[in-house]
Write a protein that holds these residues in place. Structure first.
Motif, PDB file in Angstrom:
ATOM      1  N   ILE A   1      15.530  19.899   7.682  1.00 33.25           N
ATOM      2  CA  ILE A   1      14.890  18.717   8.244  1.00 33.25           C
ATOM      3  C   ILE A   1      13.674  18.397   7.375  1.00 33.25           C
ATOM      4  N   SER A   2      13.598  17.169   6.906  1.00 35.00           N
ATOM      5  CA  SER A   2      12.456  16.739   6.090  1.00 35.00           C
ATOM      6  C   SER A   2      11.371  16.174   7.000  1.00 35.00           C
ATOM      7  N   ILE A   3      10.152  16.674   6.808  1.00 34.63           N
ATOM      8  CA  ILE A   3       9.017  16.229   7.619  1.00 34.63           C
ATOM      9  C   ILE A   3       7.925  15.723   6.677  1.00 34.63           C
ATOM     10  N   PRO A   4       7.686  14.415   6.679  1.00 35.59           N
ATOM     11  CA  PRO A   4       6.619  13.889   5.821  1.00 35.59           C
ATOM     12  C   PRO A   4       5.244  14.164   6.434  1.00 35.59           C
ATOM     13  N   VAL A   5       4.336  14.668   5.626  1.00 35.48           N
ATOM     14  CA  VAL A   5       2.955  14.888   6.057  1.00 35.48           C
ATOM     15  C   VAL A   5       2.103  13.830   5.375  1.00 35.48           C
ATOM     16  N   VAL A   6       1.464  13.013   6.188  1.00 32.96           N
ATOM     17  CA  VAL A   6       0.615  11.939   5.685  1.00 32.96           C
ATOM     18  C   VAL A   6      -0.809  12.208   6.153  1.00 32.96           C
ATOM     19  N   GLN A   7      -1.702  12.345   5.209  1.00 34.67           N
ATOM     20  CA  GLN A   7      -3.106  12.548   5.533  1.00 34.67           C
ATOM     21  C   GLN A   7      -3.810  11.191   5.562  1.00 34.67           C
ATOM     22  N   LYS A   8      -4.892  11.128   6.281  1.00 32.68           N
ATOM     23  CA  LYS A   8      -5.623   9.879   6.458  1.00 32.68           C
ATOM     24  C   LYS A   8      -6.373   9.493   5.178  1.00 32.68           C
ATOM     25  N   SER A   9      -6.164   8.246   4.736  1.00 28.48           N
ATOM     26  CA  SER A   9      -6.917   7.678   3.613  1.00 28.48           C
ATOM     27  C   SER A   9      -8.018   6.801   4.194  1.00 28.48           C
ATOM     28  N   GLU A  10      -9.234   7.009   3.715  1.00 27.91           N
ATOM     29  CA  GLU A  10     -10.331   6.196   4.241  1.00 27.91           C
ATOM     30  C   GLU A  10     -11.440   6.071   3.205  1.00 27.91           C
ATOM     31  N   LEU A  11     -11.821   4.845   2.962  1.00 25.46           N
ATOM     32  CA  LEU A  11     -12.942   4.550   2.077  1.00 25.46           C
ATOM     33  C   LEU A  11     -14.041   3.929   2.924  1.00 25.46           C
ATOM     34  N   THR A  12     -15.210   4.551   2.902  1.00 21.25           N
ATOM     35  CA  THR A  12     -16.350   4.043   3.655  1.00 21.25           C
ATOM     36  C   THR A  12     -17.304   3.370   2.678  1.00 21.25           C
ATOM     37  N   LEU A  13     -17.691   2.150   3.024  1.00 19.02           N
ATOM     38  CA  LEU A  13     -18.659   1.433   2.199  1.00 19.02           C
ATOM     39  C   LEU A  13     -20.040   1.648   2.796  1.00 19.02           C
TER      40      LEU A  13
ATOM     41  N   ILE B   1     -17.967  -9.423  -1.687  1.00 14.87           N
ATOM     42  CA  ILE B   1     -17.669  -8.269  -2.521  1.00 14.87           C
ATOM     43  C   ILE B   1     -16.364  -7.704  -1.980  1.00 14.87           C
ATOM     44  N   ILE B   2     -15.410  -7.490  -2.860  1.00 11.74           N
ATOM     45  CA  ILE B   2     -14.080  -7.029  -2.460  1.00 11.74           C
ATOM     46  C   ILE B   2     -13.821  -5.672  -3.094  1.00 11.74           C
ATOM     47  N   VAL B   3     -13.441  -4.706  -2.269  1.00  9.68           N
ATOM     48  CA  VAL B   3     -13.093  -3.370  -2.751  1.00  9.68           C
ATOM     49  C   VAL B   3     -11.625  -3.142  -2.432  1.00  9.68           C
ATOM     50  N   GLN B   4     -10.851  -2.761  -3.438  1.00  3.58           N
ATOM     51  CA  GLN B   4      -9.421  -2.503  -3.271  1.00  3.58           C
ATOM     52  C   GLN B   4      -9.096  -1.096  -3.733  1.00  3.58           C
ATOM     53  N   TYR B   5      -8.090  -0.490  -3.088  1.00  3.83           N
ATOM     54  CA  TYR B   5      -7.618   0.835  -3.484  1.00  3.83           C
ATOM     55  C   TYR B   5      -6.216   1.047  -2.945  1.00  3.83           C
ATOM     56  N   GLN B   6      -5.583   2.107  -3.411  1.00  3.35           N
ATOM     57  CA  GLN B   6      -4.242   2.475  -2.957  1.00  3.35           C
ATOM     58  C   GLN B   6      -4.266   3.905  -2.438  1.00  3.35           C
ATOM     59  N   ASP B   7      -3.386   4.186  -1.458  1.00  2.00           N
ATOM     60  CA  ASP B   7      -3.225   5.565  -1.014  1.00  2.00           C
ATOM     61  C   ASP B   7      -2.123   6.227  -1.847  1.00  2.00           C
ATOM     62  N   VAL B   8      -1.808   7.464  -1.545  1.00  2.00           N
ATOM     63  CA  VAL B   8      -0.848   8.233  -2.343  1.00  2.00           C
ATOM     64  C   VAL B   8       0.553   7.617  -2.313  1.00  2.00           C
TER      65      VAL B   8
ATOM     66  N   GLU C   1      -7.706  -3.217   1.294  1.00  2.00           N
ATOM     67  CA  GLU C   1      -8.787  -4.070   0.821  1.00  2.00           C
ATOM     68  C   GLU C   1      -9.868  -4.158   1.887  1.00  2.00           C
ATOM     69  N   GLN C   2     -11.116  -4.054   1.448  1.00  2.00           N
ATOM     70  CA  GLN C   2     -12.260  -4.238   2.337  1.00  2.00           C
ATOM     71  C   GLN C   2     -13.156  -5.307   1.709  1.00  2.00           C
ATOM     72  N   THR C   3     -13.694  -6.159   2.554  1.00  2.00           N
ATOM     73  CA  THR C   3     -14.514  -7.267   2.072  1.00  2.00           C
ATOM     74  C   THR C   3     -15.885  -7.240   2.735  1.00  2.00           C
ATOM     75  N   ILE C   4     -16.915  -7.473   1.936  1.00  2.00           N
ATOM     76  CA  ILE C   4     -18.281  -7.595   2.438  1.00  2.00           C
ATOM     77  C   ILE C   4     -18.736  -9.023   2.140  1.00  2.00           C
ATOM     78  N   PRO C   5     -18.755  -9.896   3.137  1.00  2.44           N
ATOM     79  CA  PRO C   5     -19.249 -11.254   2.888  1.00  2.44           C
ATOM     80  C   PRO C   5     -20.783 -11.254   2.860  1.00  2.44           C
ATOM     81  N   PHE C   6     -21.360 -12.176   2.100  1.00  2.00           N
ATOM     82  CA  PHE C   6     -22.815 -12.293   2.105  1.00  2.00           C
ATOM     83  C   PHE C   6     -23.211 -13.758   1.968  1.00  2.00           C
TER      84      PHE C   6
END
Length: 174
Positions: A58-70, A146-153, A159-164
């Motif tokens: 039985i295949s069990i995928p393990v996915v860990q939490k991806s999080e980027l804090t600004l 300001i736009i911050v982009q990234y990818q998980d595994v 994408e996270q956006t900071i409007p000003f």
């Protein structure tokens, strides 16, 4: 397994019948994010007492939490024409996995020295900063982001956006 044994007993299974067992699983917090293979072994006997065994993978995928804090990003509410200004955006990988292709950019009417910064991969627990330097050249209210982009595994894009908003004031000649 969480809160149960890894062995189950069923007294009887009718021909073409089925028995369902629910197994709650947990993973250690620092497990690698990948697919793990679990082997389920079955031991049973027929009505005549003949014993049989089989197994299934039985295949069990393990996915860990991806999080980027600004971190806290401060934009002056008032700026003056022809005076250099700065915005600094702290980025922290507070998730359990590496973040890939981390990129930060600013969208605004300002002429920016570094409109985009590629930070590459950020391991869990690391930090980086996107420093922005610019000189406003026209008065008025200015909006941007300001736009911050990234990818998980798995390659999923985030994408996270900071409007000003700021007010640019005409600098008077002395």
């Amino acid at each position: 397994p969480a809160g149960t044994s890894n062995t189950f007993y069923s007294r009887y299974l009718a021909p073409e019948g089925e028995v369902t067992k629910r197994i709650d699983m947990y993973v250690v917090p620092d497990a690698s994010q990948r697919t793990y293979t679990l082997t389920a072994n079955f031991e049973y006997e027929d009505a005549d007492g003949n014993q049989f065994t089989t197994s299934e993978n039985i295949s069990i995928p393990v996915v860990q939490k991806s999080e980027l804090t600004l971190g806290q990003t401060v934009v002056n509410p008032e700026m003056y024409t022809y005076q250099q200004e700065y915005i600094s955006v702290p980025l922290y990988n507070t998730g359990k996995t590496t973040l890939y292709n981390v990129t930060a950019k600013i969208e605004s009417p300002f002429a920016v020295e570094t409109p985009q910064k590629y930070m590459g991969n950020m391991a869990s627990g690391t930090q980086d900063t996107y420093d922005i330097s610019f000189t406003p050249d026209a008065p008025g209210e200015v909006e941007g982001k300001i736009i911050v982009q990234y990818q998980d595994v798995s390659g999923k894009q985030y994408e996270q956006t900071i409007p000003f908003k700021t007010q640019v004031i005409e600098m008077m000649d002395p």
